[in-house]
Design a protein around this motif. Structure first.
Motif, PDB file in Angstrom:
ATOM      1  N   THR A 221     -27.954  36.685  21.186  1.00 58.97           N
ATOM      2  CA  THR A 221     -27.405  35.542  21.907  1.00 58.97           C
ATOM      3  C   THR A 221     -25.917  35.367  21.618  1.00 58.97           C
ATOM      4  O   THR A 221     -25.346  36.024  20.743  1.00 58.97           O
ATOM      5  CB  THR A 221     -28.140  34.252  21.512  1.00 58.97           C
ATOM      6  N   ILE A 227     -33.231  37.586  19.535  1.00 56.93           N
ATOM      7  CA  ILE A 227     -34.430  37.064  20.183  1.00 56.93           C
ATOM      8  C   ILE A 227     -35.406  38.196  20.481  1.00 56.93           C
ATOM      9  O   ILE A 227     -35.048  39.212  21.077  1.00 56.93           O
ATOM     10  CB  ILE A 227     -34.063  36.312  21.484  1.00 56.93           C
ATOM     11  N   TRP A 274     -40.623  35.721  25.593  1.00 58.40           N
ATOM     12  CA  TRP A 274     -39.674  35.656  24.479  1.00 58.40           C
ATOM     13  C   TRP A 274     -40.149  34.606  23.483  1.00 58.40           C
ATOM     14  O   TRP A 274     -40.920  33.714  23.832  1.00 58.40           O
ATOM     15  CB  TRP A 274     -38.262  35.317  24.974  1.00 58.40           C
ATOM     16  N   PRO A 277     -36.069  30.744  18.870  1.00 56.78           N
ATOM     17  CA  PRO A 277     -35.372  31.046  17.609  1.00 56.78           C
ATOM     18  C   PRO A 277     -36.191  30.575  16.409  1.00 56.78           C
ATOM     19  O   PRO A 277     -36.687  29.450  16.379  1.00 56.78           O
ATOM     20  CB  PRO A 277     -34.065  30.250  17.738  1.00 56.78           C
ATOM     21  N   SER A 282     -37.878  36.460  16.192  1.00 57.88           N
ATOM     22  CA  SER A 282     -36.603  35.848  16.575  1.00 57.88           C
ATOM     23  C   SER A 282     -35.962  35.156  15.374  1.00 57.88           C
ATOM     24  O   SER A 282     -36.640  34.470  14.609  1.00 57.88           O
ATOM     25  CB  SER A 282     -36.814  34.828  17.699  1.00 57.88           C
ATOM     26  N   ALA A 294     -30.633  30.850  23.584  1.00 58.77           N
ATOM     27  CA  ALA A 294     -31.656  31.899  23.609  1.00 58.77           C
ATOM     28  C   ALA A 294     -32.158  32.140  25.031  1.00 58.77           C
ATOM     29  O   ALA A 294     -32.199  33.288  25.497  1.00 58.77           O
ATOM     30  CB  ALA A 294     -32.815  31.520  22.688  1.00 58.77           C
TER      31      ALA A 294
END
Length: 524
Positions: A221, A227, A274, A277, A282, A294
């Motif tokens: 990021t 991520i 995904w 964070p 991640s 993210a």
């Protein structure tokens, strides 16, 4: 190959061999590696427990007289002993790994991938292995983008300036959100929970990779978090849904490995999952500004690396993932649509009832200044198609399972009121609240009435455009407003008879409704 690569290399969890699910096996370490790893793992758990209980631990040691000068030699001996145990365990782990063919193949692939000139160049060989993700090379770095495609970094912002009179409350709120508060809002970021869930995550990831041809990527990021993402490409199948990418944003204890990806995958969409964070692979913490950066990086990855047009992307968010989804929708308003499942309007109204009444003021300061997940505000910044799915037995975002307190109701009404202010007056909002106070009946509006509502909307949108808020309805009678309000509510919201965490059936995942526009259309 240096021995240190084996000592400090990442853990190997699984080697993918293309076998069916029942035959898949986790990586089995040899006796020497296993013994060393067990000692290190035990020490790691003890450290985690000690970290979260440190205030109690320090108090206990102080009262027992261990934190005084006379006790320093004893503490030094204990520390030295632990250090020797760690060193011996690391050596044992390295020796055991060096004897393993699977681990040797993995570490060689990792070294080659890291020495590649461009991100992702040599990662295809590494993708045969499931490893500790912090060692995985970066596949896409959003900082490498230039020009208009690069979005500004999101930073932590306060809603209100600090005042001297409220400084004690501010300090307590800051400490609370940065110690236990954020972990309560995002329990999936707690490392101990992740450790307990690791076998489930590895198994879920293996299923996505081996059964659905998923590819794992590391996306970096703008604020340097890494991520963990997984992409399933159904474009080669030449089916209609495969050309559309669904980006899935999970809940506060959800992971893409065992999360909402399964629904669009079953419908043969291309899917990109995904992890927030601080979740699983991640890095970072799920503070709102980090979460925004993210999801922005994930969308940029989809556009610039995977080759999807913004207009071919559906943003799909479940529970607290609705915040990430709506932020992305506000930044990328051209997306094909937004689907929100079991999502709330404002986290403040979920946080306050769950804390002692005496702490309500501190909770409000903590949420508004440091974790302001206000989905209603973000939703009003998006002009595109949006749909809502409400769980009628939701026990998380409704008080005592009462459907009329479901915070999804407030989000839907907020969006409709913003988009159609002349239709959703006080009377219509009350009528809508009445409908939402119980499970919705099967949709049974007469065909003639539906055509009438649709014709009015098409006529207005064709003449004035579809930007919101729309001024349609200013000259309507109360009867027509009531009819239009019910029509719009039912077009935007569907009920699913389920609790909060049940997997969404495919029949509920549909393209959000939109007003069709016809050039020159005239209502008659």
């Amino acid at each position: 190959m240096s021995f240190l690569n084996y000592v400090f290399g990442p853990n190997l969890y699984m080697e993918y061999r293309g076998v069916p699910e029942p035959q898949r096996k986790m990586y089995e370490a040899g006796a020497v590696e296993k013994f060393g790893e067990q000692i290190l793992s035990t020490l790691s758990v003890m450290w985690s427990v000690g970290y979260y209980t440190s205030p109690l631990l320090v108090t206990f040691l102080y009262r027992r007289g261990y934190l005084v000068t006379d006790s320093m030699p004893t503490l030094a001996k204990i520390t030295t002993s632990v250090g020797i145990i760690v060193i011996l365990s690391l050596v044992m782990r390295g020796l055991g790994r060096k004897q393993s063919r699977s681990y040797s193949n993995m570490i060689k692939a990792l070294v080659r991938a890291k020495s590649a000139k461009a991100p992702g160049d040599a990662n295809s060989e590494l993708r045969r292995f499931d490893i500790e993700f912090n060692a995985w090379p970066v596949d896409f770095d959003v900082k490498a983008l230039t020009g208009d495609t690069k979005k500004p970094v999101a930073t932590a912002k306060r809603r209100e300036p600090i005042q001297l009179a409220t400084l004690p409350c501010e300090a307590i709120a800051y400490l609370a959100i940065n110690t236990f508060g954020l972990s309560m809002i995002y329990p999936g970021s707690v490392k101990l929970l992740q450790k307990l869930m690791r076998p489930m995550l590895i198994s879920g990831r293996a299923k996505l990779i081996e059964d659905d041809n998923g590819i794992r990527y590391k996306v970096k990021t703008i604020d340097s978090n890494e991520i963990d993402t997984l992409f399933i490409d159904n474009r080669p199948n030449n089916v209609g849904n495969g050309k559309t990418l669904v980006i899935c944003s999970e809940g506060n204890a959800g992971f893409y490995e065992v999360g909402i990806m399964a629904t669009p995958v079953a419908l043969k969409y291309s899917v990109l999952g995904w992890n927030h964070p601080g979740f699983a692979g991640s890095t970072g913490t799920p503070h709102p500004h980090q979460d925004k950066n993210a999801i922005d990086a994930v969308v940029q990855f989809a556009i610039n690396n995977l080759g999807f047009a913004v207009e071919d992307i559906i943003l799909y968010g479940w529970s607290i993932g609705g915040f990430s989804t709506l932020y992305a929708a506000s930044v990328y308003p051209e997306v094909k649509g937004v689907v929100l499942d079991a999502t709330f309007d404002d986290v403040l109204y979920l946080a306050v009832p769950r804390m002692p009444a005496a702490l309500a003021g501190i909770v409000k300061v903590a949420i508004r200044n440091y974790c302001n997940l206000n989905n209603a505000e973000l939703a009003n910044e998006f002009n595109g198609p949006i749909s809502f799915i409400r769980r009628t037995e939701d026990e998380i975002i409704a008080e005592d399972n009462h459907i009329d307190t479901n915070r999804g109701n407030f989000l839907v009404l907020s969006v409709l009121k913003h988009r159609y202010p002349n239709i959703f007056g006080a009377s219509q909002l009350n009528k809508a609240k009445g409908l939402l106070s119980k499970p919705l009946e099967p949709y049974s509006i007469p065909v003639a009435d539906e055509k009438l509502c649709m014709s009015r909307l098409i006529t207005y949108a064709s003449d004035e455009g579809k930007s919101f808020p729309m001024n349609i309805g200013a000259d309507y009678s109360e009867e027509v407003r009531n009819l239009m309000a019910v029509f719009l509510l039912r077009k935007h919201l569907r009920d699913y008879n389920s609790t909060h965490c049940t997997q969404l059936p495919g029949e509920f995942f549909t393209m959000p409704w939109d007003i069709p526009t016809e050039q020159g259309f005239v209502f008659t």
